[in-house]
Scaffold this motif. Sequence first.
Motif, short mmCIF file in Angstrom:
data_model
loop_
_atom_site.label_atom_id
_atom_site.label_comp_id
_atom_site.label_asym_id
_atom_site.label_seq_id
_atom_site.Cartn_x
_atom_site.Cartn_y
_atom_site.Cartn_z
N ILE A 258 -0.47 31.62 5.79
CA ILE A 258 0.15 30.33 6.16
C ILE A 258 -0.93 29.36 6.64
O ILE A 258 -1.91 29.75 7.27
N GLY A 259 -0.70 28.09 6.35
CA GLY A 259 -1.51 27.01 6.90
C GLY A 259 -2.98 27.15 6.55
O GLY A 259 -3.33 27.52 5.42
N PRO A 260 -3.87 26.89 7.50
CA PRO A 260 -5.31 26.90 7.20
C PRO A 260 -5.83 28.27 6.78
O PRO A 260 -6.90 28.36 6.18
N GLY B 194 1.67 22.68 7.93
CA GLY B 194 1.40 24.10 7.76
C GLY B 194 2.58 24.94 8.22
O GLY B 194 2.85 26.02 7.68
N GLY C 256 -9.57 24.80 11.02
CA GLY C 256 -8.96 24.33 9.78
C GLY C 256 -7.57 23.77 9.96
O GLY C 256 -6.85 23.56 8.99
N GLU D 111 0.27 23.42 1.64
CA GLU D 111 -0.69 23.54 0.53
C GLU D 111 -0.50 22.42 -0.46
O GLU D 111 -1.46 21.79 -0.91
N GLN E 224 -3.87 21.37 6.59
CA GLN E 224 -2.44 21.17 6.25
C GLN E 224 -1.71 20.41 7.35
O GLN E 224 -0.53 20.08 7.19
N SER F 221 -3.43 32.44 -1.11
CA SER F 221 -2.16 32.01 -0.54
C SER F 221 -1.18 33.19 -0.45
O SER F 221 -0.57 33.43 0.59
N VAL G 203 -4.90 29.92 4.43
CA VAL G 203 -4.98 29.90 2.96
C VAL G 203 -6.39 29.50 2.53
O VAL G 203 -7.02 30.17 1.71
N GLN G 204 -6.87 28.40 3.13
CA GLN G 204 -8.20 27.91 2.75
C GLN G 204 -9.30 28.78 3.37
O GLN G 204 -10.30 29.09 2.72
N VAL G 205 -9.09 29.17 4.62
CA VAL G 205 -10.15 29.89 5.34
C VAL G 205 -10.36 31.29 4.75
O VAL G 205 -11.50 31.75 4.60
#
Lengths: 612, 75
Positions: B8-10, A243, A235, A273, A239, B18, B12-14
């Motif tokens: 932090i960073g991916p 990120g 992933g 984000e 970002q 957040s 958040v999505q994974v």
Amino acid sequence: MNGWTGQILRVNLTAKTFNKESFTEEFARKWIGGRGFAAKILFDELAPGIDPLGPDNKFIVALGPIAGIPAPNTGKAVVAGKSPSTGGYGDGNLGTRVAEQLRKAGYDALIVEGKAAGPTMLYIEDDRVEFLPADAVWGKGTYETNDWIYAKYGKGVGVLNIGQAGENLVRYAVVRSLEGRAGGRTGMGAVMGSKLLKAVVVKGTKPIPQADPDGMKKVGMDDLREVHRIDKEAGWSIQSTNGVLAWCNEVAALPVRNFRKTHHADAWKVDGERLNNARIATYGCPNCTMRCGITIHDDEGRESELDYENIGLLGPNLEIFDLPQVGSLNYLCDDYGIDTMSGGCTLSFYADAIDHGAVAGDYGFNDAAGSKKLLGMIARREGEIGNILAEGSMRAARKFGHGSEAYAMQVKGLEVAAYNCKFIPGMALAFGVSPIGAHHKESWVITFELKSTSRESYGPEKAQKVIDLQRIRGGLFEYIVSCRFPWIEIGWGLENYPKYFKLVSGLDWTLDDFWTISDRIYSMIKLFWLREYPGTDRKLDYPPAVWFDPANADTDGPIAGRHLEYDKYDGLLQHYYDLRGYDRRGIPTKATLERLGVAEEGRAAEKYGKLT
Amino acid sequence: MKITVKLIGPFVQVFGFSEKELDVPEGTTAEELISLVSIDKSRPKIVTRNGRAVVPDEALAEGDRVVISPIYSGG
């Protein structure tokens, strides 16, 4: 000679002549390409003391043995010359189709000499070189220039061009490419501009010599797919580079208010984000399957491609926490051809100098409209202030005086990238000993400092880590010429690079062989600096003074009250010199030069500065 | 005790959030907290507590801010 075309194209803009020069296999194996070729050529061909913005400087485009060949992420080129911002060796890399097209045209490097009589576009197609007028786009931004070139030649050609900043010799003007990329923040755009060279366009039709082209094709394509798969799984590109902004804010490493602060409550407004949420498109360089360029609509509705460095330095560093506004400043820098990092730092320096009463002016932090106006003035060198700020923060500080040197966040004349090292000793060292000034591309050690040792340490482990990463980032990736992101961001194994190298060259090298090349090139660049600054001493490798200033220490957060300490930094620097085999001035010793195969260059440099 | 967890960073999505505040038992360690928020233990990461790196068995305290981030390498 598999792996290399074996040819360099030398063009003289004054005489409108060109010739193809062969290089030997020994030269290829010793310097590999990219930064290695550029540093060697510039050392051999530039007389010390020349004006970097005069006709005696040379603009070099250099590629490496895997550049342009489909594999992860090989669509990059190195641009180099004597730096107008530092007066030392300068280079940068950028994503561009020039990597593939110049090699297909039959060249591993291009050397541009002299100065054209009028605005010129250099067109290279295999053996043909044309000197074409570029008056139609002189004075235009890079986007319009790109469109003009596209309209003439189509989108498949390789292009390097400059905007108004390069034309007007802004010392931190960059070279731009068709893919929306920029490189050469050491002022390589100004070197092009000084030669009245608006653009270089390249088209090639020949095969690139390879030892095992079928094997390379299969491995390269398989690995591009694998990098894509790993990136999707990790992933990272969600970002992208931004990120890290939120993390820097959490660990007190974000540049805020000209590096005066290390974190800010509003930083989340410009973090990864928010950038991902605002995304309208994604761009990447040629041969890239983990694209990092996230574009958004800026506050004037234009498409602006952002990453961490430009957000950090045009955003929080200017106390601007509105992403579309940051996008707008970034767009202007890209269009004018101003380096976003040095541009951001020069503006923040000006705001800080005004804030502290060193100079009078109608500008300050959190002033997007004022920043936009100033970027235009810088690009055009308009008025006294545009002209002064076009010189960069170090020279502007000398002009302003009144102690404003303390607010110029630079090393050797190159502004600091977006990592606030107020209390990160190893990263401060990485900026200090970078061979081109305060660039993060050579070495980045912040995670190591926090996780694997202690933030407080000034021990040799940090110096060794800086060297290890210089060998990889500032070394291997800069001379084999490939993007470092697959390795640094998603863990694509370093062992893949000797594998690619063997497929193209037939040479079976280990990573240790490559580290010797890296050390050779770093020593070579040190000799270049020695010739330009014969009285050089270790102070040239010090980071900005403000990071040592107790009065500048954070008042809250994880490093409240902490700052770098001179004696300890000097000890860390000495660890670095000892591990590198450099003397107390930071110059390679004769024994080191001998060991690395550059004793002859050492003897040439010794006419200008003593070796020990 | 109340702990704030920030990804932090991916991550958040994974891992699906957040930032959030958790009420955890006294003496909870950094490693236990990572399990509580279902972060894949095999993912390379750096964990900080109030801006400083932590070791896995470090006990957390009321009001701590714990940040869990992928290993960034500075672009």
